[in-house]
Write a protein that holds these residues in place. Structure first.
Motif, PDB file in Angstrom:
ATOM      1  N   GLU A 260      36.829  48.470  45.547  1.00 40.17           N
ATOM      2  CA  GLU A 260      37.203  47.043  45.590  1.00 40.17           C
ATOM      3  C   GLU A 260      38.645  46.896  46.013  1.00 40.17           C
ATOM      4  OE1 GLU A 260      35.616  44.315  42.526  1.00 40.17           O
ATOM      5  OE2 GLU A 260      37.724  43.936  42.069  1.00 40.17           O
ATOM      6  N   LEU A 261      38.877  46.003  46.964  1.00 36.00           N
ATOM      7  CA  LEU A 261      40.230  45.793  47.462  1.00 36.00           C
ATOM      8  C   LEU A 261      41.095  45.097  46.423  1.00 36.00           C
ATOM      9  CD1 LEU A 261      42.159  46.038  49.902  1.00 36.00           C
ATOM     10  CD2 LEU A 261      41.358  43.770  50.630  1.00 36.00           C
ATOM     11  N   LEU A 262      42.238  45.692  46.113  1.00 31.93           N
ATOM     12  CA  LEU A 262      43.143  45.120  45.120  1.00 31.93           C
ATOM     13  C   LEU A 262      43.979  43.991  45.717  1.00 31.93           C
ATOM     14  CD1 LEU A 262      44.372  48.452  43.501  1.00 31.93           C
ATOM     15  CD2 LEU A 262      42.805  46.783  42.502  1.00 31.93           C
TER      16      LEU A 262
ATOM     17  N   GLU B 229      39.089  40.075  51.779  1.00 30.28           N
ATOM     18  CA  GLU B 229      40.085  39.582  50.830  1.00 30.28           C
ATOM     19  C   GLU B 229      40.091  40.415  49.559  1.00 30.28           C
ATOM     20  OE1 GLU B 229      40.316  34.833  51.716  1.00 30.28           O
ATOM     21  OE2 GLU B 229      38.619  35.526  50.512  1.00 30.28           O
ATOM     22  N   GLN B 230      41.073  40.164  48.727  1.00 36.73           N
ATOM     23  CA  GLN B 230      41.149  40.809  47.421  1.00 36.73           C
ATOM     24  C   GLN B 230      39.841  40.595  46.668  1.00 36.73           C
ATOM     25  OE1 GLN B 230      44.291  39.293  44.961  1.00 36.73           O
ATOM     26  NE2 GLN B 230      43.931  40.717  43.310  1.00 36.73           N
TER      27      GLN B 230
ATOM     28  N   LYS C 106      40.530  45.643  56.290  1.00 34.88           N
ATOM     29  CA  LYS C 106      41.434  44.832  55.472  1.00 34.88           C
ATOM     30  C   LYS C 106      41.978  43.618  56.225  1.00 34.88           C
ATOM     31  CE  LYS C 106      44.477  47.220  53.066  1.00 34.88           C
ATOM     32  NZ  LYS C 106      45.439  48.322  52.770  1.00 34.88           N
TER      33      LYS C 106
END
Length: 211
Positions: free
Chosen positions: A209-211, A143-144, A139
């Motif tokens: 998926e990164l929020l 990125e988001q 992280k």
């Protein structure tokens, strides 16, 4: 099984344009190394390169960085990519615990983790590449909206990884506990995957998926 040290492996790697000896020096400059601005995809624990070599052919407009710890493994990846004559792969040997020092924020657009060590003993679980400890490292440079694609044959690792991703601020966009009998069309079969499937072991897969 421990690999026997191959003293010739590092010299062979360092002679190749595909090998990066000090990845930390390229932080923020990977597109210069590839000589284009294509998206960079990262494979953590590439083994002998079955996945990344196929992916590079399938997606010629993506750049791939493949990481493994041992020169003795990466030298076989190097020979494979030289044989198929692709230009969009770079290899580096390093401990993945330092991966957050290799890329700038947003430099990696997707991460692949294929059949990593399940580390089943409780005291070793923090070594898993999907553990919250490692997700914290990732992280720092993703990125988001960046996705992690994770595949395994190990039931316990998979179920516990689902919780790791949720705890770390990721949303599960796709999940199956039987990949080869599902409708997912973008799968690339790795060496381990083929062996496990032949033995009747179901392949677990998710996209987080990164929020």
């Amino acid at each position: 099984m421990r690999l026997r040290k191959k003293w010739w492996a590092r010299p062979e790697l360092e002679e190749s344009v595909f090998f990066v000896s000090d990845a930390k020096q390229l932080k923020g400059k990977w597109n210069e190394k590839f000589k284009n601005n294509n998206d960079i995809y990262l494979e953590l624990g590439c083994g002998r390169g079955g996945f990344v070599s196929q992916a590079a052919v399938k997606y010629p407009n993506k750049n791939f960085v493949a990481v493994d710890l041992k020169d003795e493994v990466l030298v076989y990846v190097l020979r494979k990519i030289e044989e198929i004559e692709v230009e969009n792969i770079r290899l580096t040997a390093m401990n993945i615990m330092g991966i957050n020092e290799v890329f700038d924020k947003g430099e990696v657009k997707r991460i692949f983790i294929n059949f990593c060590n399940p580390w089943p003993k409780e005291r070793h679980k923090k070594r898993r590449l999907t553990h919250t400890k490692f997700l914290t490292y990732y992280k720092e440079f993703i990125e988001q909206g960046t996705q992690i694609w994770f595949k395994t044959d190990d039931d316990e690792l998979f179920e516990e990884s689902i919780e790791y991703f949720k705890e770390s601020g990721f949303e599960l966009k796709y999940l199956t506990r039987d990949l080869h009998n599902d409708d997912f069309e973008d799968n690339i079969v790795t060496e381990y995957e083929a062996k496990f499937t032949e033995r009747g072991i179901k392949i677990k897969f998710l996209i987080a998926e990164l929020l």
